[in-house]
Design a protein around this motif. Structure first.
Motif, mmCIF file in Angstrom:
data_model
loop_
_atom_site.group_PDB
_atom_site.id
_atom_site.type_symbol
_atom_site.label_atom_id
_atom_site.label_comp_id
_atom_site.label_asym_id
_atom_site.label_seq_id
_atom_site.Cartn_x
_atom_site.Cartn_y
_atom_site.Cartn_z
ATOM 1 N N ASN A 11 0.841 -1.200 0.000
ATOM 2 C CA ASN A 11 0.000 0.000 0.000
ATOM 3 C C ASN A 11 0.873 1.245 0.000
ATOM 4 O O ASN A 11 2.073 1.177 0.245
ATOM 5 C CB ASN A 11 -0.964 -0.019 1.198
ATOM 6 C CG ASN A 11 -0.233 -0.091 2.511
ATOM 7 O OD1 ASN A 11 0.578 0.770 2.840
ATOM 8 N ND2 ASN A 11 -0.494 -1.143 3.288
ATOM 9 N N LYS A 12 0.235 2.373 -0.296
ATOM 10 C CA LYS A 12 0.985 3.638 -0.393
ATOM 11 C C LYS A 12 1.671 3.987 0.923
ATOM 12 O O LYS A 12 2.759 4.553 0.917
ATOM 13 C CB LYS A 12 0.060 4.775 -0.822
ATOM 14 C CG LYS A 12 -0.404 4.682 -2.232
ATOM 15 C CD LYS A 12 -1.088 5.915 -2.761
ATOM 16 C CE LYS A 12 -2.113 6.537 -1.871
ATOM 17 N NZ LYS A 12 -2.845 7.642 -2.504
ATOM 18 N N ALA A 13 1.047 3.646 2.031
ATOM 19 C CA ALA A 13 1.637 3.981 3.323
ATOM 20 C C ALA A 13 3.018 3.340 3.474
ATOM 21 O O ALA A 13 3.927 3.952 4.058
ATOM 22 C CB ALA A 13 0.712 3.539 4.456
ATOM 23 N N GLN A 14 3.177 2.149 2.936
ATOM 24 C CA GLN A 14 4.482 1.489 3.019
ATOM 25 C C GLN A 14 5.525 2.227 2.184
ATOM 26 O O GLN A 14 6.687 2.321 2.575
ATOM 27 C CB GLN A 14 4.379 0.023 2.572
ATOM 28 C CG GLN A 14 3.583 -0.845 3.509
ATOM 29 C CD GLN A 14 4.229 -0.946 4.889
ATOM 30 O OE1 GLN A 14 5.445 -0.854 5.040
ATOM 31 N NE2 GLN A 14 3.404 -1.122 5.894
ATOM 32 N N ILE A 15 5.124 2.740 1.043
ATOM 33 C CA ILE A 15 6.055 3.520 0.208
ATOM 34 C C ILE A 15 6.559 4.722 0.992
ATOM 35 O O ILE A 15 7.759 4.985 1.057
ATOM 36 C CB ILE A 15 5.370 3.957 -1.106
ATOM 37 C CG1 ILE A 15 5.122 2.731 -1.996
ATOM 38 C CG2 ILE A 15 6.220 5.010 -1.838
ATOM 39 C CD1 ILE A 15 4.290 3.010 -3.231
ATOM 40 N N TYR A 16 5.629 5.436 1.611
ATOM 41 C CA TYR A 16 6.016 6.627 2.366
ATOM 42 C C TYR A 16 6.816 6.254 3.610
ATOM 43 O O TYR A 16 7.756 6.970 3.987
ATOM 44 C CB TYR A 16 4.786 7.459 2.718
ATOM 45 C CG TYR A 16 4.100 7.959 1.465
ATOM 46 C CD1 TYR A 16 4.764 8.817 0.594
ATOM 47 C CD2 TYR A 16 2.823 7.544 1.124
ATOM 48 C CE1 TYR A 16 4.167 9.265 -0.578
ATOM 49 C CE2 TYR A 16 2.215 7.984 -0.039
ATOM 50 C CZ TYR A 16 2.894 8.837 -0.886
ATOM 51 O OH TYR A 16 2.301 9.270 -2.043
ATOM 52 N N HIS A 17 6.503 5.107 4.215
ATOM 53 C CA HIS A 17 7.245 4.656 5.395
ATOM 54 C C HIS A 17 8.700 4.341 5.039
ATOM 55 O O HIS A 17 9.627 4.765 5.740
ATOM 56 C CB HIS A 17 6.564 3.418 5.987
ATOM 57 C CG HIS A 17 7.361 2.741 7.057
ATOM 58 N ND1 HIS A 17 7.543 3.273 8.314
ATOM 59 C CD2 HIS A 17 8.054 1.577 7.042
ATOM 60 C CE1 HIS A 17 8.307 2.465 9.025
ATOM 61 N NE2 HIS A 17 8.624 1.426 8.280
ATOM 62 N N TYR A 18 8.910 3.594 3.963
ATOM 63 C CA TYR A 18 10.260 3.158 3.606
ATOM 64 C C TYR A 18 11.062 4.213 2.852
ATOM 65 O O TYR A 18 12.285 4.265 2.983
ATOM 66 C CB TYR A 18 10.219 1.890 2.745
ATOM 67 C CG TYR A 18 9.783 0.667 3.501
ATOM 68 C CD1 TYR A 18 10.533 0.174 4.557
ATOM 69 C CD2 TYR A 18 8.616 0.007 3.150
ATOM 70 C CE1 TYR A 18 10.129 -0.949 5.256
ATOM 71 C CE2 TYR A 18 8.203 -1.119 3.841
ATOM 72 C CZ TYR A 18 8.962 -1.589 4.894
ATOM 73 O OH TYR A 18 8.559 -2.703 5.574
ATOM 74 N N PHE A 19 10.383 5.035 2.043
ATOM 75 C CA PHE A 19 11.121 5.903 1.118
ATOM 76 C C PHE A 19 10.806 7.388 1.271
ATOM 77 O O PHE A 19 11.417 8.201 0.590
ATOM 78 C CB PHE A 19 10.849 5.455 -0.326
ATOM 79 C CG PHE A 19 11.155 4.002 -0.538
ATOM 80 C CD1 PHE A 19 12.473 3.564 -0.643
ATOM 81 C CD2 PHE A 19 10.138 3.066 -0.602
ATOM 82 C CE1 PHE A 19 12.758 2.222 -0.822
ATOM 83 C CE2 PHE A 19 10.412 1.719 -0.783
ATOM 84 C CZ PHE A 19 11.723 1.294 -0.884
ATOM 85 N N GLY A 20 9.881 7.744 2.099
ATOM 86 C CA GLY A 20 9.555 9.151 2.336
ATOM 87 C C GLY A 20 8.540 9.698 1.356
ATOM 88 O O GLY A 20 7.517 10.243 1.753
ATOM 89 N N ASN A 21 8.804 9.542 0.079
ATOM 90 C CA ASN A 21 7.902 10.031 -0.969
ATOM 91 C C ASN A 21 8.293 9.380 -2.293
ATOM 92 O O ASN A 21 9.213 8.562 -2.340
ATOM 93 C CB ASN A 21 7.941 11.570 -1.055
ATOM 94 C CG ASN A 21 9.353 12.100 -1.271
ATOM 95 O OD1 ASN A 21 10.196 11.463 -1.909
ATOM 96 N ND2 ASN A 21 9.625 13.277 -0.719
ATOM 97 N N LYS A 22 7.601 9.775 -3.348
ATOM 98 C CA LYS A 22 7.871 9.178 -4.655
ATOM 99 C C LYS A 22 9.291 9.480 -5.118
ATOM 100 O O LYS A 22 9.966 8.615 -5.690
ATOM 101 C CB LYS A 22 6.841 9.679 -5.679
ATOM 102 C CG LYS A 22 6.981 9.014 -7.032
ATOM 103 C CD LYS A 22 5.790 9.262 -7.957
ATOM 104 C CE LYS A 22 5.635 10.683 -8.375
ATOM 105 N NZ LYS A 22 4.673 10.837 -9.490
ATOM 106 N N ASP A 23 9.786 10.687 -4.863
ATOM 107 C CA ASP A 23 11.157 11.029 -5.244
ATOM 108 C C ASP A 23 12.172 10.159 -4.497
ATOM 109 O O ASP A 23 13.167 9.714 -5.076
ATOM 110 C CB ASP A 23 11.447 12.510 -4.974
ATOM 111 C CG ASP A 23 10.798 13.425 -5.994
ATOM 112 O OD1 ASP A 23 10.512 12.969 -7.116
ATOM 113 O OD2 ASP A 23 10.561 14.597 -5.651
#
Length: 187
Positions: free
Chosen positions: A40-52
């Motif tokens: 889910n998107k929350a995991q992306i933000y958790h591991y990487f901060g943001n799309k960049d």
């Protein structure tokens, strides 16, 4: 728990690599990345901060893959170029991601691992030139650039030119890369 976190992170990176290669940073969608990674998107933000941050992690992985996977052989630059060309055939997303990086992140800080790797290669070429093992016709950095771009020529050839050239087998393309780099060294 740690194993699941590492697996989730790896799935996100793999899905992001495909998404960024296809759409670039601006066109990539975190919803598609999360869905493909079964996350889910929350995991992306958790591991990487943001799309960049996710793109930066993907690109750093690409740099590490190329730097560690295909070491420079100053005594066989034609063979080195062929190994790179084969790598681009096997992983066409490498050049696509590099192009997206130049287009969309050109004003960002340099990737230090790539800078260090390139400097090491230039230094190795310079030493081989001083020892008389390589031509001094080109400065070391220029020679490296010519070898790298020759290795990428087929992977970066526009379809409009490829259609005019006609179909060539991977073996033929690799032989041509080898011969072109050998010709550079005889200058």
């Amino acid at each position: 728990m740690i194993r699941d976190a590492e697996a989730t992170r790896a799935r996100l990176l793999a899905a992001a690599r495909r998404e960024f290669a296809a759409y670039g940073i601006a066109g990539a969608r975190v919803d598609r990345i999360a869905a493909e990674a079964n996350s889910n998107k929350a995991q992306i933000y958790h591991y990487f901060g943001n799309k960049d941050g996710l793109f930066d992690a993907v690109f750093t992985g690409i740099v590490e893959q190329v730097v560690t996977g295909i070491p420079l052989d100053v005594d066989d630059l034609p063979g080195y170029a062929v190994k790179l060309a084969r790598g681009y055939d096997e992983h066409p997303d490498i050049l696509r991601l590099s192009t997206w990086h130049r287009l969309e992140r050109g004003d960002s800080a340099l990737v230090e691992a790539a800078v260090r790797s390139n400097q090491t290669k230039v230094d190795q070429i310079a030493a081989a030139q001083r020892e008389g093992r390589l031509t001094t016709h080109y400065p070391p950095g220029v020679l490296l650039a010519l070898v790298l771009h020759t290795a990428a020529v087929w992977a970066s050839t526009p379809d409009e030119l490829a259609g005019v050239i006609g179909p060539t087998s991977p073996e033929t393309r690799h032989r041509l890369v080898h011969d072109a780099v050998r010709a550079l060294l005889s200058a």
